[in-house]
Design a protein around this motif. Structure first.
Motif, PDB file in Angstrom:
ATOM      1  N   UNK A  21     -43.424  83.725 193.238  1.00 41.49           N
ATOM      2  CA  UNK A  21     -42.584  82.531 193.238  1.00 41.49           C
ATOM      3  C   UNK A  21     -41.204  82.857 193.807  1.00 41.49           C
ATOM      4  N   UNK A  22     -40.714  84.047 193.519  1.00 42.02           N
ATOM      5  CA  UNK A  22     -39.405  84.471 194.030  1.00 42.02           C
ATOM      6  C   UNK A  22     -39.423  84.538 195.564  1.00 42.02           C
ATOM      7  N   UNK A  23     -40.538  85.017 196.127  1.00 40.83           N
ATOM      8  CA  UNK A  23     -40.655  85.082 197.584  1.00 40.83           C
ATOM      9  C   UNK A  23     -40.673  83.682 198.192  1.00 40.83           C
ATOM     10  N   UNK A  24     -41.384  82.742 197.550  1.00 43.98           N
ATOM     11  CA  UNK A  24     -41.437  81.370 198.059  1.00 43.98           C
ATOM     12  C   UNK A  24     -40.048  80.729 198.022  1.00 43.98           C
ATOM     13  N   UNK A  25     -39.322  80.970 196.939  1.00 42.46           N
ATOM     14  CA  UNK A  25     -37.975  80.410 196.801  1.00 42.46           C
ATOM     15  C   UNK A  25     -37.063  80.978 197.893  1.00 42.46           C
ATOM     16  N   UNK A  26     -37.162  82.264 198.135  1.00 46.38           N
ATOM     17  CA  UNK A  26     -36.373  82.900 199.192  1.00 46.38           C
ATOM     18  C   UNK A  26     -36.748  82.313 200.551  1.00 46.38           C
ATOM     19  N   UNK A  27     -38.052  82.105 200.779  1.00 46.96           N
ATOM     20  CA  UNK A  27     -38.516  81.562 202.054  1.00 46.96           C
ATOM     21  C   UNK A  27     -37.966  80.158 202.278  1.00 46.96           C
ATOM     22  N   UNK A  28     -37.927  79.332 201.219  1.00 46.22           N
ATOM     23  CA  UNK A  28     -37.340  77.992 201.346  1.00 46.22           C
ATOM     24  C   UNK A  28     -35.861  78.092 201.671  1.00 46.22           C
ATOM     25  N   UNK A  29     -35.176  79.024 201.016  1.00 50.83           N
ATOM     26  CA  UNK A  29     -33.744  79.201 201.276  1.00 50.83           C
ATOM     27  C   UNK A  29     -33.507  79.623 202.727  1.00 50.83           C
ATOM     28  N   UNK A  30     -34.367  80.496 203.235  1.00 49.53           N
ATOM     29  CA  UNK A  30     -34.221  80.930 204.627  1.00 49.53           C
ATOM     30  C   UNK A  30     -34.630  79.824 205.591  1.00 49.53           C
ATOM     31  N   UNK A  62     -34.193  76.560 205.100  1.00 46.85           N
ATOM     32  CA  UNK A  62     -33.041  75.659 205.159  1.00 46.85           C
ATOM     33  C   UNK A  62     -31.768  76.469 204.917  1.00 46.85           C
ATOM     34  N   UNK A  63     -31.362  77.202 205.920  1.00 48.23           N
ATOM     35  CA  UNK A  63     -30.199  78.083 205.804  1.00 48.23           C
ATOM     36  C   UNK A  63     -28.918  77.268 205.956  1.00 48.23           C
ATOM     37  N   UNK A  64     -27.997  77.397 204.989  1.00 50.66           N
ATOM     38  CA  UNK A  64     -26.722  76.662 205.014  1.00 50.66           C
ATOM     39  C   UNK A  64     -25.809  77.238 206.092  1.00 50.66           C
ATOM     40  N   UNK A 123     -29.438  74.411 208.866  1.00 48.81           N
ATOM     41  CA  UNK A 123     -30.173  74.883 210.028  1.00 48.81           C
ATOM     42  C   UNK A 123     -31.624  75.057 209.598  1.00 48.81           C
ATOM     43  N   UNK A 124     -32.544  74.498 210.326  1.00 47.60           N
ATOM     44  CA  UNK A 124     -33.963  74.646 209.984  1.00 47.60           C
ATOM     45  C   UNK A 124     -34.498  75.846 210.743  1.00 47.60           C
ATOM     46  N   UNK A 125     -35.023  76.807 209.998  1.00 46.49           N
ATOM     47  CA  UNK A 125     -35.565  78.038 210.555  1.00 46.49           C
ATOM     48  C   UNK A 125     -37.072  78.008 210.329  1.00 46.49           C
ATOM     49  N   UNK A 126     -37.843  77.780 211.365  1.00 45.23           N
ATOM     50  CA  UNK A 126     -39.280  77.568 211.200  1.00 45.23           C
ATOM     51  C   UNK A 126     -40.065  78.835 210.899  1.00 45.23           C
ATOM     52  N   UNK A 127     -39.518  80.010 211.162  1.00 45.51           N
ATOM     53  CA  UNK A 127     -40.298  81.235 210.931  1.00 45.51           C
ATOM     54  C   UNK A 127     -40.559  81.490 209.444  1.00 45.51           C
ATOM     55  N   UNK A 128     -39.746  80.926 208.542  1.00 47.02           N
ATOM     56  CA  UNK A 128     -39.933  81.127 207.104  1.00 47.02           C
ATOM     57  C   UNK A 128     -40.773  80.024 206.465  1.00 47.02           C
TER      58      UNK A 128
END
Length: 176
Positions: free
Chosen positions: A109-118, A120-122, A129-134
């Motif tokens: 779950x921690x990895x998924x949360x990090x991936x969402x943060x990456x 939608x990077x502020x 900024x939308x980063x599609x690789x994550x």
């Protein structure tokens, strides 16, 4: 041609203490140093490691935290055998990197949360900024990922290591 005295002196130097204590310790020390040095030279027996798909942003190739290099140490040092090991529970990727194998990573779950943060990077202006690789990792339903690691050998049999060991043993013997 050697005299009888020179031959006797030669065999007197070859004591059990030299073979049972000094030789294994020299091998363990030199082999460990040789294996760790591969992370500086980034090659194995003259063949450079393959580059990454993306440039390394933190640290250098295969050295970010230093955990892998620090995990290389003598495991067994006896008069019959010397074993140098790498990896641990904290460094499970040692063998897959060395052998070029597939590494299985559990998706948490921690990895998924990090991936969402990456994903939608502020930005500093408050825009997102939308980063599609994550996005793939954030949305995956998989419980584990299989990652094929390229072979970046840092341990194993080596002609260069044999030369290093031979020279070190010869020097130790000559110092007797």
């Amino acid at each position: 041609m050697a005299t009888i005295k020179e031959i006797d002196d030669f065999f007197d130097k070859l004591t059990d203490e030299f073979f049972k204590k000094q030789v294994p310790n020299i091998i363990a020390e030199k082999a460990t140093a040789f294996f760790k040095e591969r992370f500086t030279t980034k090659e194995w027996d003259g063949t450079p490691w393959p580059e990454t798909k993306k440039p390394v942003q933190r640290g250098t190739l295969m050295v970010r935290s230093g955990a892998l290099v620090a995990s290389i140490k003598p495991k067994t040092v006896t008069s019959e055998k010397v074993v140098i090991s790498a990896g641990s529970d904290k460094v499970p990727y040692a063998r897959p990197h060395n052998e070029g194998e597939t590494l299985t990573v559990p998706v948490t779950a921690k990895m998924r949360k990090f991936a969402w943060a990456m994903h939608y990077k502020e930005q500093t202006e408050g825009e997102k900024e939308v980063n599609t690789e994550w996005k793939g990792l954030a949305l995956t339903k998989k419980t584990e990922l299989k990652i094929k690691l390229p072979m970046r050998r840092f341990m194993g049999p080596s002609d260069k290591l044999n030369d290093v060991l031979f020279n070190a043993l010869r020097d130790a013997f000559n110092a007797l």
